[in-house]
Design an enzyme around this catalytic site. Structure first.
Site, PDB file in Angstrom:
ATOM      1  N   GLY A  77       0.761  -1.243   0.000  1.00  0.00           N
ATOM      2  CA  GLY A  77       0.000   0.000   0.000  1.00  0.00           C
ATOM      3  C   GLY A  77       0.787   1.285   0.000  1.00  0.00           C
ATOM      4  CB  CYS A  86     -10.133   3.117 -32.479  1.00  0.00           C
ATOM      5  SG  CYS A  86      -9.061   3.249 -33.893  1.00  0.00           S
ATOM      6  CD  GLU A  87     -12.041   2.128 -26.274  1.00  0.00           C
ATOM      7  OE1 GLU A  87     -12.733   2.929 -25.608  1.00  0.00           O
ATOM      8  OE2 GLU A  87     -12.307   0.938 -26.416  1.00  0.00           O
TER       9      GLU A  87
HETATM   10  N1  LLP Z   1      -1.197  -7.127  -1.118  1.00  0.00           N
HETATM   11  C1  LLP Z   1      -2.447  -7.243  -1.580  1.00  0.00           C
HETATM   12  C2  LLP Z   1      -3.348  -8.233  -0.972  1.00  0.00           C
HETATM   13  C3  LLP Z   1      -2.884  -6.419  -2.626  1.00  0.00           C
HETATM   14  O1  LLP Z   1      -4.127  -6.530  -3.075  1.00  0.00           O
HETATM   15  C4  LLP Z   1      -1.993  -5.470  -3.204  1.00  0.00           C
HETATM   16  C5  LLP Z   1      -2.405  -4.611  -4.314  1.00  0.00           C
HETATM   17  C6  LLP Z   1      -0.683  -5.412  -2.685  1.00  0.00           C
HETATM   18  C7  LLP Z   1      -0.332  -6.243  -1.636  1.00  0.00           C
HETATM   19  C8  LLP Z   1       0.350  -4.463  -3.219  1.00  0.00           C
HETATM   20  O2  LLP Z   1      -0.019  -3.134  -3.016  1.00  0.00           O
HETATM   21  P1  LLP Z   1       0.998  -1.938  -3.360  1.00  0.00           P
HETATM   22  O3  LLP Z   1       2.146  -2.017  -2.403  1.00  0.00           O
HETATM   23  O4  LLP Z   1       1.440  -2.115  -4.761  1.00  0.00           O
HETATM   24  O5  LLP Z   1       0.179  -0.737  -3.151  1.00  0.00           O
HETATM   25  N2  LLP Z   1      -3.533  -1.383 -10.487  1.00  0.00           N
HETATM   26  C9  LLP Z   1      -3.616  -0.388  -9.453  1.00  0.00           C
HETATM   27  C10 LLP Z   1      -3.170  -0.916  -8.113  1.00  0.00           C
HETATM   28  C11 LLP Z   1      -3.916  -2.136  -7.660  1.00  0.00           C
HETATM   29  C12 LLP Z   1      -3.411  -2.672  -6.339  1.00  0.00           C
HETATM   30  C13 LLP Z   1      -4.034  -3.967  -6.033  1.00  0.00           C
HETATM   31  N3  LLP Z   1      -3.567  -4.615  -4.835  1.00  0.00           N
HETATM   32  C14 LLP Z   1      -2.809   0.827  -9.889  1.00  0.00           C
HETATM   33  O6  LLP Z   1      -2.250   0.816 -10.998  1.00  0.00           O
HETATM   34  O7  LLP Z   1      -2.732   1.805  -9.184  1.00  0.00           O
END
Ligand code: LLP
Length: 416
Positions: free
Chosen positions: A240, A346-347
């Site tokens: 996060g 094309c969007e």
């Molecule tokens: N652990 C779990 C259970 C998760 O669902 C996620 C991310 C992480 C760890 C890693 O989180 P991070 O450290 O990367 O914040 N596609 C979106 C982000 C989706 C995150 C999903 N879960 C974007 O491009 O911002």
């Protein structure tokens, strides 16, 4: 932070490799990553824990290229996976099963079996149904599944609604109250060991406060369960931590975050697990594109580049902002235009940036979109029958192709 991307002699480099040369050698669009940045970010987390029992489980979903997983595995990283596909990648990259945690709301029986056979560290279970299936599969395979329930600490986060996960209204995790009941159920199930607690409240969090609030609630739960005699050993607080996308954004320091964590868990007798994805790889990568055309519609300027929403979907999906780095260093007196940077798809939603002031670029010029190492290439698709981009890993002045650009034949390989 080591210099991942910097101007040397007026040209943008990845470490000390000129991006012009990389574009020439491997073509565009192309993802370019700095090895030094990835290793540095992992170490910031890992070393901050010192001798405190911990595991930094890189969230594979952020960028799952085999070479990147391999270099993290060599640094001693664990892995957070969310599918059988990610498990396959991690094992191929030399990740150790005993350092793998399996998250996700929809693990299939087949994925569970494979993970049990591989001997992963633990399952982060997200529902009662999943707990039941896991117990059945473990009993059938005569295995023991270590389990942490993913609880929903109901902490609000300030991030894009699509990447916030820690509220009741989201599909993730189980409510605290429900979790307590499920833990006692789990404790009585054959083949299940209630080994930990886990949560993940959202992504791109620039402030420690909600993360630490969730930690407080999770820790209290872990201690209650321990007191009740459950063999809780792991406190998994998810990922996060955010990164600066805009110049001027703050950069939350992983080491400072870990210090706060340690201050809270000291003496609790729990091994801490973190699951960072973005904060390890986001700043390690750029999407390198080449300008194809410039056009104006009325007073509006468009710069059409060869990278598109199928290569980098974050702007279209989350209104995400990626800084634009021209390959030729801009001097302050240079003329600028305000333009939308768009791709060939094309969007109307196919844009990489909107209303940006950039130097006047010409067809053939190179532009890099910064902070694209996380949730960039992994979210790529073949929309509009566009082959997926190449990926290149830079180490010093050396650039290595770590994913070939797809060919036209690749596009139809599995079709009849
Ligand atoms: N652990 C779990 C259970 C998760 O669902 C996620 C991310 C992480 C760890 C890693 O989180 P991070 O450290 O990367 O914040 N596609 C979106 C982000 C989706 C995150 C999903 N879960 C974007 O491009 O911002």
């Amino acid at each position: 932070m080591p210099h991942g991307f910097q101007y040397l002699r007026g040209r943008l480099h990845a470490e000390s490799a000129p991006l012009e040369k990389i574009a020439h050698r491997f073509g565009t669009p192309c993802y370019v990553y700095s090895r030094a940045v990835i290793e540095h970010n992992f170490k910031r987390f890992d070393q901050a824990f010192g001798r405190y029992p911990h595991m930094v489980c890189y969230a594979v979903k952020a960028c799952s290229n085999l070479s990147i997983l391999r270099l993290l595995a060599r640094q001693g990283a664990g892995f957070d996976i969310v599918s059988g596909g990610e498990l396959y990648r991690v094992l191929k990259a030399g990740g150790k099963p005993a350092q793998i945690v399996f998250s996700g709301v929809g693990k299939t029986a087949e994925e569970i079996d494979t993970a049990l056979h591989s001997g992963i560290l633990k399952f982060n279970v997200e529902s009662e149904g999943e707990l039941d299936i896991l117990a059945q599969r473990a009993a059938r395979l005569k295995k023991r599944a270590r389990v942490a329930l993913r609880v929903n600490p109901d902490v609000a986060t300030e991030t894009h609604p699509y990447i916030s996960t820690g509220l009741h209204e989201h599909k993730f995790g189980v409510e605290m109250k429900v979790a307590e009941r499920l833990y006692h159920k789990a404790a009585s199930m054959k083949g299940i060991e209630a080994a930990g607690v886990s949560c993940h409240i959202g992504s791109q969090l620039l402030d420690f406060a909600p993360l630490l609030e969730a930690l407080d609630r999770l820790l209290a739960l872990a201690l209650r369960l321990k007191e009740a005699g459950l063999p809780i050993r792991y406190l998994d607080i998810g990922g996060g931590l955010g990164v600066p996308y805009r110049s001027g954004d703050q950069r939350p320091d992983p080491a400072a975050y870990v210090k706060h964590i340690l201050a809270k868990v000291e003496g609790a007798g729990l091994e801490v697990i973190v699951e960072p994805g973005r904060s390890i790889v986001a700043e390690s990568g750029v999407l390198l594109t080449r300008v194809i055309y410039r056009k104006t519609n009325g007073s509006k300027h468009f710069v059409i580049v060869d990278g598109a929403m199928n290569d980098l979907i974050r702007p279209a999906l989350y209104q995400a902002y990626h800084r634009i780095l021209p390959i030729k260093q801009v001097n302050e007196r240079e003329a600028t235009i305000t333009a939308d940077l768009v791709g060939p798809v094309c969007e109307t939603g196919d844009f990489l940036a909107k209303g940006r002031s950039i130097p006047v670029v010409e067809p053939g010029d190179l532009l890099a979109f910064a902070t694209a190492g996380a949730y960039g290439s992994v979210l790529g698709s073949n929309y509009n029958a566009r082959p997926r981009a190449a990926e290149v890993l830079v180490e010093g002045s050396r650039a290595k192709l770590i994913r070939k650009r797809e060919t036209l034949a690749d596009l139809i390989r599995n079709e009849t």
